[in-house]
Write a protein that holds these residues in place. Structure first.
Motif, PDB file in Angstrom:
ATOM      1  N   GLY B 125     -51.020  -3.823  -7.100  1.00  0.00           N
ATOM      2  CA  GLY B 125     -49.745  -3.168  -7.372  1.00  0.00           C
ATOM      3  C   GLY B 125     -48.568  -4.097  -7.638  1.00  0.00           C
ATOM      4  N   ARG B 126     -48.822  -5.328  -8.087  1.00  0.00           N
ATOM      5  CA  ARG B 126     -47.718  -6.260  -8.324  1.00  0.00           C
ATOM      6  C   ARG B 126     -47.465  -6.596  -9.788  1.00  0.00           C
ATOM      7  N   GLY B 127     -48.362  -6.120 -10.659  1.00  0.00           N
ATOM      8  CA  GLY B 127     -48.264  -6.500 -12.071  1.00  0.00           C
ATOM      9  C   GLY B 127     -46.963  -6.067 -12.742  1.00  0.00           C
ATOM     10  N   MET B 128     -46.592  -4.812 -12.555  1.00  0.00           N
ATOM     11  CA  MET B 128     -45.413  -4.306 -13.250  1.00  0.00           C
ATOM     12  C   MET B 128     -44.144  -4.971 -12.761  1.00  0.00           C
ATOM     13  N   MET B 129     -44.101  -5.227 -11.445  1.00  0.00           N
ATOM     14  CA  MET B 129     -42.923  -5.905 -10.900  1.00  0.00           C
ATOM     15  C   MET B 129     -42.784  -7.310 -11.513  1.00  0.00           C
ATOM     16  N   LEU B 130     -43.900  -7.993 -11.697  1.00  0.00           N
ATOM     17  CA  LEU B 130     -43.853  -9.336 -12.287  1.00  0.00           C
ATOM     18  C   LEU B 130     -43.431  -9.280 -13.749  1.00  0.00           C
ATOM     19  N   MET B 131     -43.973  -8.307 -14.489  1.00  0.00           N
ATOM     20  CA  MET B 131     -43.548  -8.153 -15.906  1.00  0.00           C
ATOM     21  C   MET B 131     -42.039  -7.963 -15.963  1.00  0.00           C
ATOM     22  N   ARG B 132     -41.537  -7.046 -15.135  1.00  0.00           N
ATOM     23  CA  ARG B 132     -40.110  -6.713 -15.170  1.00  0.00           C
ATOM     24  C   ARG B 132     -39.243  -7.919 -14.812  1.00  0.00           C
ATOM     25  N   HIS B 133     -39.702  -8.707 -13.843  1.00  0.00           N
ATOM     26  CA  HIS B 133     -38.895  -9.853 -13.437  1.00  0.00           C
ATOM     27  C   HIS B 133     -38.878 -10.956 -14.485  1.00  0.00           C
ATOM     28  N   PHE B 134     -40.033 -11.207 -15.080  1.00  0.00           N
ATOM     29  CA  PHE B 134     -40.119 -12.385 -15.951  1.00  0.00           C
ATOM     30  C   PHE B 134     -39.717 -12.112 -17.405  1.00  0.00           C
ATOM     31  N   MET B 135     -39.668 -10.836 -17.800  1.00  0.00           N
ATOM     32  CA  MET B 135     -39.307 -10.537 -19.184  1.00  0.00           C
ATOM     33  C   MET B 135     -37.869 -10.024 -19.289  1.00  0.00           C
ATOM     34  N   THR B 136     -37.330 -10.055 -20.507  1.00  0.00           N
ATOM     35  CA  THR B 136     -35.997  -9.521 -20.755  1.00  0.00           C
ATOM     36  C   THR B 136     -36.033  -7.993 -20.826  1.00  0.00           C
ATOM     37  N   ARG B 137     -37.122  -7.470 -21.397  1.00  0.00           N
ATOM     38  CA  ARG B 137     -37.243  -6.026 -21.576  1.00  0.00           C
ATOM     39  C   ARG B 137     -38.697  -5.601 -21.375  1.00  0.00           C
ATOM     40  N   VAL B 138     -38.916  -4.528 -20.647  1.00  0.00           N
ATOM     41  CA  VAL B 138     -40.255  -3.960 -20.471  1.00  0.00           C
ATOM     42  C   VAL B 138     -40.098  -2.459 -20.654  1.00  0.00           C
ATOM     43  N   GLU B 139     -40.731  -1.901 -21.670  1.00  0.00           N
ATOM     44  CA  GLU B 139     -40.553  -0.477 -21.892  1.00  0.00           C
ATOM     45  C   GLU B 139     -41.868   0.231 -22.202  1.00  0.00           C
ATOM     46  N   TYR B 140     -42.080   1.327 -21.503  1.00  0.00           N
ATOM     47  CA  TYR B 140     -43.271   2.142 -21.749  1.00  0.00           C
ATOM     48  C   TYR B 140     -42.912   3.285 -22.687  1.00  0.00           C
ATOM     49  N   ASP B 141     -43.858   3.722 -23.502  1.00  0.00           N
ATOM     50  CA  ASP B 141     -43.606   4.910 -24.322  1.00  0.00           C
ATOM     51  C   ASP B 141     -43.705   6.150 -23.437  1.00  0.00           C
ATOM     52  N   GLU B 142     -43.496   7.325 -24.027  1.00  0.00           N
ATOM     53  CA  GLU B 142     -43.484   8.546 -23.230  1.00  0.00           C
ATOM     54  C   GLU B 142     -44.761   8.761 -22.430  1.00  0.00           C
ATOM     55  N   SER B 143     -45.905   8.435 -23.032  1.00  0.00           N
ATOM     56  CA  SER B 143     -47.173   8.709 -22.351  1.00  0.00           C
ATOM     57  C   SER B 143     -47.492   7.649 -21.301  1.00  0.00           C
ATOM     58  N   SER B 145     -49.117   4.832 -22.200  1.00  0.00           N
ATOM     59  CA  SER B 145     -50.258   4.019 -22.636  1.00  0.00           C
ATOM     60  C   SER B 145     -49.862   2.886 -23.596  1.00  0.00           C
ATOM     61  N   THR B 146     -48.591   2.797 -23.923  1.00  0.00           N
ATOM     62  CA  THR B 146     -48.111   1.654 -24.715  1.00  0.00           C
ATOM     63  C   THR B 146     -46.957   0.990 -23.986  1.00  0.00           C
ATOM     64  N   VAL B 147     -47.020  -0.319 -23.891  1.00  0.00           N
ATOM     65  CA  VAL B 147     -45.894  -1.035 -23.285  1.00  0.00           C
ATOM     66  C   VAL B 147     -45.385  -2.091 -24.258  1.00  0.00           C
ATOM     67  N   VAL B 148     -44.069  -2.215 -24.324  1.00  0.00           N
ATOM     68  CA  VAL B 148     -43.444  -3.240 -25.155  1.00  0.00           C
ATOM     69  C   VAL B 148     -42.749  -4.247 -24.248  1.00  0.00           C
ATOM     70  N   LEU B 149     -43.085  -5.512 -24.454  1.00  0.00           N
ATOM     71  CA  LEU B 149     -42.512  -6.592 -23.645  1.00  0.00           C
ATOM     72  C   LEU B 149     -41.687  -7.490 -24.555  1.00  0.00           C
ATOM     73  N   GLU B 150     -40.521  -7.858 -24.108  1.00  0.00           N
ATOM     74  CA  GLU B 150     -39.735  -8.813 -24.893  1.00  0.00           C
ATOM     75  C   GLU B 150     -39.165  -9.920 -24.010  1.00  0.00           C
ATOM     76  N   LYS B 151     -39.171 -11.119 -24.584  1.00  0.00           N
ATOM     77  CA  LYS B 151     -38.520 -12.233 -23.900  1.00  0.00           C
ATOM     78  C   LYS B 151     -37.536 -12.860 -24.885  1.00  0.00           C
TER      79      LYS B 151
END
Ligand SMILES: Nc1ncnc2c1ncn2[C@@H]1O[C@H](COP(=O)(O)OP(=O)(O)O)[C@@H](O)[C@H]1O
Ligand SMILES: Nc1ncnc2c1ncn2[C@@H]1O[C@H](COP(=O)(O)OP(=O)(O)O)[C@@H](O)[C@H]1O
Lengths: 117, 159, 159, 117
Positions: B125-143, B145-151
């Motif tokens: 249960g730590r993956g999403m927290m790490l993505m959010r901390h290390f990236m500038t933007r983390v966004e999931y689509d409505e469903s 099943s797609t995630v967009v990561l930006e740095k």
């Protein structure tokens, strides 16, 4: 002592010092094996003082954190202790963000960690 | 698609158009641990060649790894008949990664905080927290099943 | 103590007074895996002697085990300087177990549902759900560091 | 083949059939060792078809479920398959309540499970 593929094991007094052979600890079959080797130090070899030296480790992901947490749990169940040392800044950040710096005893280097057992 | 969904798509298209990409890729992998290793290494090589710093490379490697592992395990549940689509865009100031699985999706708001003292001993249960901390933007689509990561690249770096 | 707390205590006392207990125990154990094994076995022996059925014995064994493991691991965090107090009461129709740790407590409402498809692959987080399913009553005190478990005997059994 | 303290391992064709020696799978050092032995079938011995026969198992708690889930994950990472059989009613109830009957392929008996690989 068994031969390990993913760790290098040395005795310093009554402490078992573990170094990692892989520079990147990521989700795949190797990390499953790494977990297996670490767990066997507690389960099969009954070692109760482990120092994990991360000096070789450049990268780890949350699966590796999971292995460390399980190792810690095994060790506590067996009444032993684990310490971590030589963690580079980015990886230290992984530990602080997830608050795992509160679960693990993290020391700067091997000498500090050995002195803390 | 809802109007919120349409608005998001439009905003997305504008963001994409404003960026000048120097490299991009669009690949599908099977749902097996390690199947995306090649794409991951390639993006990191490109970033290093473009002199992104060590911390930025670490951040992108970590977030991408977590997103792909989630797509394979939670999304496609290791079903080798299902694929994960990985798209990467690299520009002078921005790197963007999109990971899409063929799973049921989920609601990111349901994911509990792994730093709650009570959950500290759970090995997952730590993956999403790490993505959010290390990236500038983390966004999931409505469903989900797609995630967009930006740095976005650090502003104060030497030119 | 809040007035809700006082009301709960009073209700508790009334419930306790109405029951006729044939056996009870009150013990403290150190926070180590397996330290409560003796108490657990003793209660189960008493239940079998009083002819509680296999399913009921299983239920009590399971819920008690989960509560004690939680007290040792999440509550006292294996701190051997801390103890777990275990009290058991056995009557003809009811068994009651109270487990109290010296930890920080928690809010049971915060615990996520382990059957969510997204959480199915996480190896932890199922203890409370099992206690709730197998027992007649599972109640935490205000702080969360004490849990009371009760199992009422099946009504339709052979006398 | 290694000697195991907590499991009994037999080959039936290309399937590895595992029986448990302990009748109660509960949180303590033995369950850590049990997990270790199960994991080594995948990590060290590379077995890819495991049938876990629960006929001897009278009790298990959520820690044992955790070990089974981790084993399942290892197996899926390695591309193999696990099946469970001979689970008695109360334990089956543990699996259904936690919905783990959806994660695991549970069959009535060994013959059914072998036929399903
Ligand atoms: N692509 C996905 N599809 C479905 N569920 C997902 C996906 N990504 C994440 N999740 C859900 O979010 C939870 C948290 O994910 P994460 O923080 O990465 O931790 P972990 O993967 O260790 O559980 C997962 O357990 C899962 O329930
Ligand atoms: N006695 C306790 N003290 C503090 N927290 C607890 C206690 N019991 C349970 N919890 C919290 O509730 C969560 C769920 O517990 P449980 O369902 O038994 O699963 P698990 O123990 O596998 O995490 C635990 O992870 C912990 O956060």
């Amino acid at each position: 002592m068994s031969e390990y593929r993913h760790i290098e094991v040395n005795e310093v007094g009554d402490v078992t010092v573990v170094r990692f052979r892989d520079r990147k600890l990521i989700e795949d079959i190797r990390i499953q094996e790494l977990g297996h080797e670490l767990f066997s130090l507690v389960d099969a070899e009954n070692r109760d003082k482990l120092l994990l030296n991360f000096s070789q480790v450049e990268f780890l992901s949350s699966s590796a954190l999971g292995k460390l947490i399980t190792l810690d749990k095994k060790m506590k169940t067996a009444g032993g202790a684990i310490k971590l040392s030589n963690i580079r800044p980015e990886i230290f950040e992984v530990f602080t963000i997830t608050r795992l710096d509160r679960l693990f005893d993290i020391r700067d280097d091997e000498a500090d960690a050995l002195a803390a057992f | 698609m809802t109007s919120a969904g349409r608005a998001a798509k439009t905003r997305e298209r504008c963001l994409m158009a404003n960026e000048h990409w120097t490299w991009q890729t669009d690949q599908k992998i099977v749902s097996e641990a390690g199947a995306a290793r090649g794409i991951q290494e390639e993006l990191l090589r490109k970033m290093r060649a473009a002199r992104w710093n060590r911390h930025e490379c670490f951040a992108v490697r970590l977030a991408m790894e977590e997103a792909i592992v989630n797509a394979i395990t939670h999304g496609n549940r290791y079903d080798t008949a299902k694929q994960v689509r990985i798209r990467c865009w690299l520009g002078p100031e921005l790197v963007r990664i999109e990971v899409r699985d063929e799973g049921p999706g989920f609601d990111p708001a349901d994911v509990p905080d792994p730093t709650d003292p009570e959950r500290l001993q759970c090995p997952c249960g730590r993956g999403m927290m790490l993505m959010r901390h290390f990236m500038t933007r983390v966004e999931y689509d409505e469903s989900g099943s797609t995630v967009v990561l930006e740095k976005r690249r650090a502003a104060g770096r030497a030119k």
